[in-house]
Motif scaffolding. Structure first.
Motif, PDB file in Angstrom:
ATOM      1  N   ASP A 139      48.720  39.774  35.380  1.00  0.00           N
ATOM      2  CA  ASP A 139      48.065  38.676  34.659  1.00  0.00           C
ATOM      3  C   ASP A 139      46.854  39.108  33.839  1.00  0.00           C
ATOM      4  N   GLY A 140      46.829  40.387  33.434  1.00  0.00           N
ATOM      5  CA  GLY A 140      45.743  40.856  32.572  1.00  0.00           C
ATOM      6  C   GLY A 140      44.392  40.991  33.241  1.00  0.00           C
ATOM      7  N   TRP A 141      44.358  41.022  34.587  1.00  0.00           N
ATOM      8  CA  TRP A 141      43.075  41.112  35.292  1.00  0.00           C
ATOM      9  C   TRP A 141      42.290  42.352  34.858  1.00  0.00           C
ATOM     10  N   LYS A 142      42.920  43.494  34.845  1.00  0.00           N
ATOM     11  CA  LYS A 142      42.215  44.730  34.501  1.00  0.00           C
ATOM     12  C   LYS A 142      41.650  44.687  33.085  1.00  0.00           C
ATOM     13  N   ASP A 143      42.329  43.976  32.190  1.00  0.00           N
ATOM     14  CA  ASP A 143      41.879  43.887  30.799  1.00  0.00           C
ATOM     15  C   ASP A 143      40.594  43.083  30.644  1.00  0.00           C
ATOM     16  N   THR A 144      40.196  42.339  31.680  1.00  0.00           N
ATOM     17  CA  THR A 144      38.957  41.559  31.584  1.00  0.00           C
ATOM     18  C   THR A 144      37.720  42.422  31.767  1.00  0.00           C
ATOM     19  N   PHE A 145      37.880  43.646  32.284  1.00  0.00           N
ATOM     20  CA  PHE A 145      36.733  44.529  32.502  1.00  0.00           C
ATOM     21  C   PHE A 145      36.306  45.184  31.194  1.00  0.00           C
ATOM     22  N   THR A 146      35.062  45.610  31.143  1.00  0.00           N
ATOM     23  CA  THR A 146      34.497  46.141  29.902  1.00  0.00           C
ATOM     24  C   THR A 146      35.241  47.375  29.414  1.00  0.00           C
TER      25      THR A 146
ATOM     26  N   ALA B  93      43.367  37.959  45.735  1.00  0.00           N
ATOM     27  CA  ALA B  93      42.879  36.763  45.047  1.00  0.00           C
ATOM     28  C   ALA B  93      41.378  36.600  45.249  1.00  0.00           C
ATOM     29  N   LEU B  94      40.897  36.911  46.463  1.00  0.00           N
ATOM     30  CA  LEU B  94      39.468  36.807  46.729  1.00  0.00           C
ATOM     31  C   LEU B  94      38.682  37.807  45.887  1.00  0.00           C
ATOM     32  N   ILE B  95      39.131  39.049  45.854  1.00  0.00           N
ATOM     33  CA  ILE B  95      38.434  40.066  45.056  1.00  0.00           C
ATOM     34  C   ILE B  95      38.388  39.638  43.593  1.00  0.00           C
ATOM     35  N   LYS B  96      39.474  39.073  43.115  1.00  0.00           N
ATOM     36  CA  LYS B  96      39.523  38.635  41.722  1.00  0.00           C
ATOM     37  C   LYS B  96      38.501  37.542  41.453  1.00  0.00           C
ATOM     38  N   TYR B  97      38.257  36.673  42.431  1.00  0.00           N
ATOM     39  CA  TYR B  97      37.263  35.608  42.261  1.00  0.00           C
ATOM     40  C   TYR B  97      35.871  36.181  42.015  1.00  0.00           C
ATOM     41  N   PHE B  98      35.575  37.325  42.610  1.00  0.00           N
ATOM     42  CA  PHE B  98      34.252  37.934  42.436  1.00  0.00           C
ATOM     43  C   PHE B  98      34.057  38.509  41.036  1.00  0.00           C
ATOM     44  N   THR B  99      35.148  38.637  40.284  1.00  0.00           N
ATOM     45  CA  THR B  99      35.034  39.178  38.934  1.00  0.00           C
ATOM     46  C   THR B  99      35.464  38.164  37.873  1.00  0.00           C
ATOM     47  N   ASP B 100      35.652  36.910  38.257  1.00  0.00           N
ATOM     48  CA  ASP B 100      36.028  35.925  37.243  1.00  0.00           C
ATOM     49  C   ASP B 100      34.786  35.528  36.440  1.00  0.00           C
ATOM     50  N   ASP B 101      34.991  34.730  35.403  1.00  0.00           N
ATOM     51  CA  ASP B 101      33.886  34.393  34.501  1.00  0.00           C
ATOM     52  C   ASP B 101      32.749  33.670  35.213  1.00  0.00           C
TER      53      ASP B 101
ATOM     54  N   TYR C  53      27.182  34.224  36.690  1.00  0.00           N
ATOM     55  CA  TYR C  53      26.122  34.069  37.687  1.00  0.00           C
ATOM     56  C   TYR C  53      25.416  35.408  37.899  1.00  0.00           C
ATOM     57  N   THR C  54      26.195  36.490  37.970  1.00  0.00           N
ATOM     58  CA  THR C  54      25.632  37.821  38.175  1.00  0.00           C
ATOM     59  C   THR C  54      24.513  38.105  37.181  1.00  0.00           C
ATOM     60  N   ALA C  55      24.747  37.763  35.920  1.00  0.00           N
ATOM     61  CA  ALA C  55      23.751  38.023  34.876  1.00  0.00           C
ATOM     62  C   ALA C  55      22.694  36.933  34.800  1.00  0.00           C
ATOM     63  N   GLU C  56      23.127  35.678  34.715  1.00  0.00           N
ATOM     64  CA  GLU C  56      22.197  34.591  34.426  1.00  0.00           C
ATOM     65  C   GLU C  56      21.304  34.212  35.595  1.00  0.00           C
ATOM     66  N   LYS C  57      21.743  34.450  36.801  1.00  0.00           N
ATOM     67  CA  LYS C  57      20.940  34.129  37.984  1.00  0.00           C
ATOM     68  C   LYS C  57      20.483  35.386  38.718  1.00  0.00           C
TER      69      LYS C  57
ATOM     70  N   LYS D  90      21.837  41.090  37.261  1.00  0.00           N
ATOM     71  CA  LYS D  90      22.579  42.348  37.269  1.00  0.00           C
ATOM     72  C   LYS D  90      23.563  42.357  36.100  1.00  0.00           C
ATOM     73  N   ILE D  91      23.992  43.540  35.707  1.00  0.00           N
ATOM     74  CA  ILE D  91      24.837  43.690  34.536  1.00  0.00           C
ATOM     75  C   ILE D  91      26.295  43.440  34.917  1.00  0.00           C
ATOM     76  N   PRO D  92      26.975  42.502  34.251  1.00  0.00           N
ATOM     77  CA  PRO D  92      28.375  42.230  34.565  1.00  0.00           C
ATOM     78  C   PRO D  92      29.264  43.440  34.261  1.00  0.00           C
ATOM     79  N   VAL D  93      30.403  43.510  34.948  1.00  0.00           N
ATOM     80  CA  VAL D  93      31.364  44.592  34.693  1.00  0.00           C
ATOM     81  C   VAL D  93      32.535  44.102  33.851  1.00  0.00           C
ATOM     82  N   THR D  94      32.550  42.821  33.513  1.00  0.00           N
ATOM     83  CA  THR D  94      33.625  42.268  32.696  1.00  0.00           C
ATOM     84  C   THR D  94      33.098  41.917  31.312  1.00  0.00           C
ATOM     85  N   LYS D  95      33.999  41.452  30.451  1.00  0.00           N
ATOM     86  CA  LYS D  95      33.651  41.100  29.080  1.00  0.00           C
ATOM     87  C   LYS D  95      33.102  39.680  28.962  1.00  0.00           C
ATOM     88  N   VAL D  96      32.728  39.094  30.068  1.00  0.00           N
ATOM     89  CA  VAL D  96      32.242  37.718  30.073  1.00  0.00           C
ATOM     90  C   VAL D  96      31.051  37.551  29.122  1.00  0.00           C
ATOM     91  N   GLN D  97      30.988  36.406  28.460  1.00  0.00           N
ATOM     92  CA  GLN D  97      29.853  36.066  27.613  1.00  0.00           C
ATOM     93  C   GLN D  97      28.852  35.267  28.451  1.00  0.00           C
TER      94      GLN D  97
END
Length: 441
Positions: free
Chosen positions: A143-150, A343-351, A356-360, A363-370
Motif C-alpha cells: 500500500d505504498g507505506w515505504k514511499d511515505t518516508f523521506t 498495523a500498529l507500527i504503521k500508525y506511528f508513522t502516519d500523517d 505531532y512529532t514536529a508540531e508538538k 522532533k524531525i519527522p521521517v516521512t514526507k508529511v507537511q
C-alpha cells in the motif's frame, strides 16, 4: 560475538524474568497506579474479540510530561479506537535506565513484546542476529507505506543483509541547549570553538550561574560529550575496530583532558544526577547549558512551557558533524498477530503521528508529511539550523562500536575518567586492550 552477547544478557535477565512474565503477549494489566513504578498499561474499547498485542516503551505513559511520550500515548489510544473489535494493543512501559534489562528478561521468558522500541546500531543488532526481531519489508512494501518516508536512507541503520528490521520514528540531534537570558546577563556569546565554550562557561560562572548541567549518573549522557570531544580530536572508530588505528595515539587522551576541564563547570551533583534530573536543572533555570538530544525538547516544553521563549540551541563547538539518531520500532519474530503488529507500527508513522512529532514534540519527522512550522516548538527550527550547518552526521559512540558491551565499556571508562578513578592515559590504554581482546580478529 554479538549473538553470544545477547545470549549472555538474556541469561542474566532470566533470573528475574518470572516477575515480568505477565508483561508478555497477553492482555494482562501491569499498572499498579504508581507513577514511580516504571510500568503502566491501558485498555480501550471492547477487546474481547480483538487480536491482542503488546507494545514496549521506555517511559510511563500515565505519569509522563514528555510531549513525545504523550504523542505515543495518543497514537496507542487512536489505534485502539480505530481498530476496536479487531486489534487491541496494551502498552508495557518502564524507565529508560531499566528498559533493555527488562526487555531481555521478557525475551528470555519467551514473552517478547509484539512491538518494541530499540535504538539503531549494536542494540538493534542484538535483536536481529538471534532472530528476535522480524524483517518488515513485506509490510513496508504494501500500500505504498515505504514511499511515505523521506528516502530509503532513513532505513540505513535498520537494514541487515538487504532486509529492514525496524522502522524509524523520528530524527534527533545531540545539541547544546542554552538559557538565552543567562547568556545575555553574563555577557556570554554562543561559542563556535572549544576555547569559546570555556570562555562562555567562565563568564556564566563569574555571573553566579551553574554553567552546565549533565548526568554522569546516566553514563551515555557523559559519553555523548566525550564522543563530540573525540570527534574534534579526529578519532576514527572504523580504524580503531580494524586495528589500523590505536586508542593510544593521543587522541582519546586529549579528549579526556578536555572532558576533565569541562567538568569543572558541571553542577556539583552531576555524578549522581539522572538524565531526568539533569534536564530538569536546565528547564528549572538552575543551569545555563544542557547538552542533550533534541528529544529533550518534548521534555523541556512539556514540563515548563514558559521556558520555550528563552531556550536557544547551538551546535557542539569545535566539530563539523553532528550526532544524530532515530528511535525505531521492531516486531517480534514470535508474534501471533503480525498483521496487527505491523498495523500498529504503521500508525506511528502516519500523517497524524508525524505531524505531532514536529508540531508538538519538536522532533524531525521521517516521512514526507507537511507540518506547520509556525506552530512547532521554536527549538525545532534551531535544531534544523544545526543540521543545516553541519557537514555530516555520526552516531552516538556507544551505539557505533562493534558490540553493545564495547559501547557500555566506553561509557563506563568515560565515567571513570570523570570521577578521576582513571587517568586519561589509563583510559586510552584500557580501551586499546579491550579492543584487542574483544573487537579485532
Amino acid at each position: 560475538m554479538k549473538k553470544r552477547s545477547l545470549f549472555a544478557a538474556i541469561m542474566s535477565a532470566a533470573m528475574f524474568a518470572t516477575t515480568l512474565a505477565g508483561c508478555g503477549s497477553s492482555s494482562s494489566d501491569n499498572s499498579n497506579g504508581s507513577a514511580n513504578s516504571g510500568s503502566s498499561s491501558s485498555k480501550g474499547g471492547d477487546s474481547g474479540k480483538a487480536q491482542e498485542i503488546t507494545w514496549m516503551f521506555w517511559d510511563d505513559l500515565n505519569a509522563t510530561e514528555d510531549l513525545i511520550s504523550l504523542g505515543y500515548k495518543e497514537t496507542i489510544e487512536r489505534f485502539n479506537k480505530d481498530y476496536e473489535g479487531k486489534y487491541h494493543v496494551t502498552p508495557v512501559t518502564t524507565n529508560l535506565e531499566e528498559y533493555y534489562n527488562k526487555l531481555n528478561a521478557l525475551v528470555a521468558a519467551g514473552e517478547t513484546p509484539d512491538v518494541f522500541i530499540v535504538s539503531p546500531g549494536p542494540q538493534l543488532t542484538d535483536y536481529v542476529e538471534p532472530g528476535v526481531a522480524a524483517p518488515l519489508d513485506e509490510y513496508l512494501n504494501k500500500d505504498g507505506w515505504k514511499d511515505t518516508f523521506t528516502s530509503d536512507a532513513v532505513f540505513s541503520q535498520q537494514t541487515y543483509d538487504g532486509k529492514i528490521y525496524a522502522v524509524p520514528l523520528n530524527t534527533a540531534a545531540a545539541c547544546c541547549f542554552y538559557n538565552t537570558e543567562m547568556f545575555e546577563k553574563a555577557g556570554a556569546s554562543v561559542p563556535k570553538t572549544w576555547d569559546e565554550m570555556i570562555d562562555a562557561c567562565e563568564k556564566l560562572k563569574g555571573a553566579g550561574y551553574t554553567p552546565v548541567t549533565i548526568s554522569a549518573g546516566t553514563a551515555w549522557c557523559l559519553s555523548m560529550v566525550a564522543g563530540y570531544l573525540c570527534e574534534a580530536e579526529g578519532v576514527e572508530l572504523p580504524k580503531l575496530a580494524d586495528g589500523s588505528a590505536s586508542w593510544e595515539d593521543g587522541k582519546l587522551e586529549s579528549a579526556c583532558d578536555k572532558l576533565l576541564k569541562f567538568s569543572d563547570y558541571f553542577q556539583r551533583t552531576a555524578a549522581g544526577d539522572t538524565n531526568d534530573v539533569a534536564t530538569a536543572n536546565f528547564y528549572n533555570e538552575e543551569a545555563a547549558i544542557l547538552i542533550q538530544g533534541s528529544w529533550a525538547i518534548g521534555q523541556i516544553n512539556g514540563a515548563n512551557p514558559d521556558f520555550e521563549s528563552k531556550c536557544g540551541v547551538f551546535q557542539f563547538p569545535g566539530v563539523e558533524r553532528v550526532i544524530a539518531k532515530s528511535d525505531s520500532l521492531c516486531m517480534s519474530s514470535t508474534t501471533k498477530n503480525p498483521e496487527a503488529a505491523a498495523a500498529l507500527i504503521k500508525y506511528f508513522t502516519d500523517d497524524t503521528a508525524q505531524k505531532y512529532t514536529a508540531e508538538k514534540g519538536g522532533k524531525i519527522p521521517v516521512t514526507k508529511v507537511q507540518y506547520d512550522a509556525s506552530v512547532a516548538p521554536k527549538q525545532l527550527s534551531y535544531v534544523m539550523d544545526v543540521f543545516g550547518g553541519a557537514k555530516g552526521t555520526f552516531g552516538f559512540y556507544n551505539e557505533s562500536m562493534p558490540t553493545t558491551e564495547t559501547g557500555a565499556h566506553f561509557d563506563d571508562t568515560m565515567v571513570a575518567v570523570f570521577l578521576k578513578d582513571m587517568t586519561p592515559k589509563e583510559a586510552a590504554k584500557d580501551m586499546e586492550e579491550y579492543y584487542k581482546a574483544n573487537c579485532r580478529k
